[in-house]
Design a protein around this motif. Sequence first.
Motif, PDB file in Angstrom:
ATOM      1  N   THR A  48       0.837  -1.210   0.000  1.00 52.25           N
ATOM      2  CA  THR A  48       0.000   0.000   0.000  1.00 52.25           C
ATOM      3  C   THR A  48       0.869   1.256   0.000  1.00 52.25           C
ATOM      4  OG1 THR A  48      -0.163  -0.178   2.426  1.00 52.25           O
ATOM      5  CG2 THR A  48      -1.969  -1.093   1.117  1.00 52.25           C
ATOM      6  N   GLY A  49       2.015   1.188   0.686  1.00 51.44           N
ATOM      7  CA  GLY A  49       2.921   2.338   0.686  1.00 51.44           C
ATOM      8  C   GLY A  49       3.481   2.626  -0.695  1.00 51.44           C
ATOM      9  N   LEU A  50       3.866   1.571  -1.417  1.00 49.20           N
ATOM     10  CA  LEU A  50       4.357   1.752  -2.785  1.00 49.20           C
ATOM     11  C   LEU A  50       3.253   2.290  -3.690  1.00 49.20           C
ATOM     12  CD1 LEU A  50       6.530  -1.466  -3.272  1.00 49.20           C
ATOM     13  CD2 LEU A  50       7.345   0.898  -3.120  1.00 49.20           C
ATOM     14  N   ALA A  51       2.039   1.810  -3.473  1.00 51.47           N
ATOM     15  CA  ALA A  51       0.904   2.288  -4.275  1.00 51.47           C
ATOM     16  C   ALA A  51       0.691   3.781  -4.055  1.00 51.47           C
ATOM     17  CB  ALA A  51      -0.362   1.510  -3.912  1.00 51.47           C
ATOM     18  N   LEU A  52       0.803   4.229  -2.817  1.00 54.08           N
ATOM     19  CA  LEU A  52       0.652   5.656  -2.520  1.00 54.08           C
ATOM     20  C   LEU A  52       1.807   6.465  -3.107  1.00 54.08           C
ATOM     21  CD1 LEU A  52      -0.514   5.469   1.211  1.00 54.08           C
ATOM     22  CD2 LEU A  52      -1.903   6.135  -0.758  1.00 54.08           C
ATOM     23  N   ALA A  53       3.018   5.916  -3.037  1.00 52.32           N
ATOM     24  CA  ALA A  53       4.197   6.624  -3.534  1.00 52.32           C
ATOM     25  C   ALA A  53       4.136   6.839  -5.045  1.00 52.32           C
ATOM     26  CB  ALA A  53       5.464   5.859  -3.166  1.00 52.32           C
ATOM     27  N   PHE A  54       3.537   5.881  -5.768  1.00 54.12           N
ATOM     28  CA  PHE A  54       3.488   5.975  -7.228  1.00 54.12           C
ATOM     29  C   PHE A  54       2.110   6.369  -7.749  1.00 54.12           C
ATOM     30  CE2 PHE A  54       7.112   3.143  -6.485  1.00 54.12           C
ATOM     31  CZ  PHE A  54       8.067   3.743  -7.301  1.00 54.12           C
ATOM     32  N   SER A  55       1.215   6.770  -6.855  1.00 49.91           N
ATOM     33  CA  SER A  55      -0.150   7.118  -7.277  1.00 49.91           C
ATOM     34  C   SER A  55      -0.189   8.345  -8.186  1.00 49.91           C
ATOM     35  CB  SER A  55      -1.037   7.352  -6.049  1.00 49.91           C
ATOM     36  OG  SER A  55      -0.529   8.418  -5.252  1.00 49.91           O
ATOM     37  N   ASP A  56       0.768   9.267  -8.016  1.00 45.31           N
ATOM     38  CA  ASP A  56       0.787  10.460  -8.886  1.00 45.31           C
ATOM     39  C   ASP A  56       1.109  10.096 -10.326  1.00 45.31           C
ATOM     40  OD1 ASP A  56       0.144  12.136  -6.800  1.00 45.31           O
ATOM     41  OD2 ASP A  56       2.229  12.623  -6.325  1.00 45.31           O
ATOM     42  N   ASN A  57       1.817   8.982 -10.519  1.00 46.18           N
ATOM     43  CA  ASN A  57       2.203   8.571 -11.867  1.00 46.18           C
ATOM     44  C   ASN A  57       1.257   7.540 -12.476  1.00 46.18           C
ATOM     45  OD1 ASN A  57       4.599  10.162 -11.657  1.00 46.18           O
ATOM     46  ND2 ASN A  57       5.575   8.524 -10.488  1.00 46.18           N
ATOM     47  N   ILE A  58       0.417   6.945 -11.634  1.00 43.18           N
ATOM     48  CA  ILE A  58      -0.528   5.928 -12.106  1.00 43.18           C
ATOM     49  C   ILE A  58      -1.947   6.365 -11.752  1.00 43.18           C
ATOM     50  CG2 ILE A  58      -1.165   3.478 -12.024  1.00 43.18           C
ATOM     51  CD1 ILE A  58       1.685   2.875 -11.109  1.00 43.18           C
ATOM     52  N   PRO A  59      -2.680   6.919 -12.682  1.00 41.90           N
ATOM     53  CA  PRO A  59      -4.026   7.449 -12.412  1.00 41.90           C
ATOM     54  C   PRO A  59      -4.956   6.447 -11.735  1.00 41.90           C
ATOM     55  CG  PRO A  59      -3.294   8.087 -14.601  1.00 41.90           C
ATOM     56  CD  PRO A  59      -2.289   7.116 -14.085  1.00 41.90           C
ATOM     57  N   ALA A  60      -4.856   5.179 -12.120  1.00 40.61           N
ATOM     58  CA  ALA A  60      -5.752   4.166 -11.546  1.00 40.61           C
ATOM     59  C   ALA A  60      -5.552   4.054 -10.038  1.00 40.61           C
ATOM     60  CB  ALA A  60      -5.518   2.822 -12.214  1.00 40.61           C
ATOM     61  N   LEU A  61      -4.309   4.161  -9.589  1.00 37.78           N
ATOM     62  CA  LEU A  61      -4.031   4.081  -8.156  1.00 37.78           C
ATOM     63  C   LEU A  61      -4.568   5.300  -7.417  1.00 37.78           C
ATOM     64  CD1 LEU A  61      -0.355   2.715  -8.137  1.00 37.78           C
ATOM     65  CD2 LEU A  61      -2.439   1.464  -7.577  1.00 37.78           C
ATOM     66  N   LYS A  62      -4.536   6.441  -8.084  1.00 37.63           N
ATOM     67  CA  LYS A  62      -5.004   7.679  -7.442  1.00 37.63           C
ATOM     68  C   LYS A  62      -6.494   7.620  -7.135  1.00 37.63           C
ATOM     69  CE  LYS A  62      -3.752  12.535  -7.719  1.00 37.63           C
ATOM     70  NZ  LYS A  62      -2.688  12.383  -6.727  1.00 37.63           N
ATOM     71  N   GLN A  63      -7.237   6.829  -7.895  1.00 36.35           N
ATOM     72  CA  GLN A  63      -8.682   6.703  -7.680  1.00 36.35           C
ATOM     73  C   GLN A  63      -9.016   5.734  -6.544  1.00 36.35           C
ATOM     74  OE1 GLN A  63     -10.734   8.738  -9.336  1.00 36.35           O
ATOM     75  NE2 GLN A  63      -8.908   9.560 -10.359  1.00 36.35           N
ATOM     76  N   MET A  64      -8.055   4.945  -6.145  1.00 37.96           N
ATOM     77  CA  MET A  64      -8.307   3.964  -5.074  1.00 37.96           C
ATOM     78  C   MET A  64      -8.035   4.593  -3.714  1.00 37.96           C
ATOM     79  SD  MET A  64      -6.570   0.566  -6.794  1.00 37.96           S
ATOM     80  CE  MET A  64      -7.008   0.022  -8.439  1.00 37.96           C
ATOM     81  N   HIS A  65      -8.999   5.337  -3.214  1.00 36.54           N
ATOM     82  CA  HIS A  65      -8.813   6.075  -1.969  1.00 36.54           C
ATOM     83  C   HIS A  65      -8.676   5.154  -0.757  1.00 36.54           C
ATOM     84  CE1 HIS A  65      -9.651   9.713  -4.221  1.00 36.54           C
ATOM     85  NE2 HIS A  65     -10.801   9.183  -4.648  1.00 36.54           N
ATOM     86  N   PHE A  66      -9.162   3.927  -0.884  1.00 35.66           N
ATOM     87  CA  PHE A  66      -9.106   2.995   0.239  1.00 35.66           C
ATOM     88  C   PHE A  66      -7.670   2.577   0.558  1.00 35.66           C
ATOM     89  CE2 PHE A  66      -9.296   0.315  -3.501  1.00 35.66           C
ATOM     90  CZ  PHE A  66      -8.386  -0.701  -3.225  1.00 35.66           C
ATOM     91  N   ILE A  67      -6.754   2.752  -0.400  1.00 33.73           N
ATOM     92  CA  ILE A  67      -5.368   2.330  -0.190  1.00 33.73           C
ATOM     93  C   ILE A  67      -4.750   3.070   0.995  1.00 33.73           C
ATOM     94  CG2 ILE A  67      -3.041   2.322  -1.172  1.00 33.73           C
ATOM     95  CD1 ILE A  67      -4.273   1.799  -3.882  1.00 33.73           C
ATOM     96  N   ARG A  68      -4.994   4.378   1.061  1.00 35.03           N
ATOM     97  CA  ARG A  68      -4.457   5.169   2.174  1.00 35.03           C
ATOM     98  C   ARG A  68      -5.029   4.693   3.507  1.00 35.03           C
ATOM     99  NH1 ARG A  68      -1.728   9.741   2.462  1.00 35.03           N
ATOM    100  NH2 ARG A  68      -2.008  10.100   0.226  1.00 35.03           N
ATOM    101  N   GLU A  69      -6.333   4.397   3.512  1.00 31.57           N
ATOM    102  CA  GLU A  69      -6.972   3.937   4.743  1.00 31.57           C
ATOM    103  C   GLU A  69      -6.386   2.596   5.197  1.00 31.57           C
ATOM    104  OE1 GLU A  69     -11.118   3.844   3.951  1.00 31.57           O
ATOM    105  OE2 GLU A  69     -11.294   6.011   3.669  1.00 31.57           O
ATOM    106  N   VAL A  70      -6.170   1.695   4.235  1.00 32.65           N
ATOM    107  CA  VAL A  70      -5.582   0.389   4.563  1.00 32.65           C
ATOM    108  C   VAL A  70      -4.161   0.574   5.088  1.00 32.65           C
ATOM    109  CG1 VAL A  70      -4.800  -1.821   3.613  1.00 32.65           C
ATOM    110  CG2 VAL A  70      -7.015  -0.869   2.917  1.00 32.65           C
TER     111      VAL A  70
END
Length: 222
Positions: free
Chosen positions: A160-182
């Motif tokens: 989840t940390g890697l997903a948050l770190a690269f969310s600015d470069n991957i639009p699909a990850l930016k839409q997954m708001h639950f990642i930060r909560e997890v």
Amino acid sequence: MEHQETAAITSADITRTKKYSPSIRLWHWSNAVIITGSLLTVLVNSTVLKPWANARLISDKLKEKGINVSDDQTRSAAFVLSDKVWAIHTYLGYVLVALLVFRIVIELFGLADKTLIGKIKAAKRSFLSTKENRIANRNEMLIKMLYILFYILLILMAITGLALAFSDNIPALKQMHFIREVHEFTMYLVLGFIIIHIVGICIGERKRHKGIVSDMINGGWV
């Protein structure tokens, strides 16, 4: 006679092995430092450098000096400090991921009796085969299994940390708001495990597992 005693002592020394390998000890203490640093960055940003509170503080102080600034300007100034700490948090996260990969390599290629799975199997065998100290053997097996849960939490926090770190470069990850909560929820679980771990060590040092900390420093002997 003296020669025989010396040979016996030498033979006994040869059969003794370290409880913890240098690689495990390196991983353990490095992991402890990185997780502590990561938690400290969260603590600092949620208290001392809390952006919204600091934005109001900056605005009030500037008004006392007769300087008028907009809310957007004060928020930007407050977030600059917070973002710098989050940047450190991100770099520590990368190191944590590297250490996690290192730990997996140790588990896959280390000596069978030194791996976590190997120790769980040994504790299970002792629990099932001997009637003496069954409670102690059971507790040992449960403690080792609890470490598996800890590693699962670390893997989840790393992903989840890697997903948050690269969310600015991957639009699909930016839409997954639950990642930060997890990620945040997992962090609290890891913190809980650390507290339980420290309490367990303190209890063990006072009772039947004296020298746990020193063993993790110098390797200990079995």
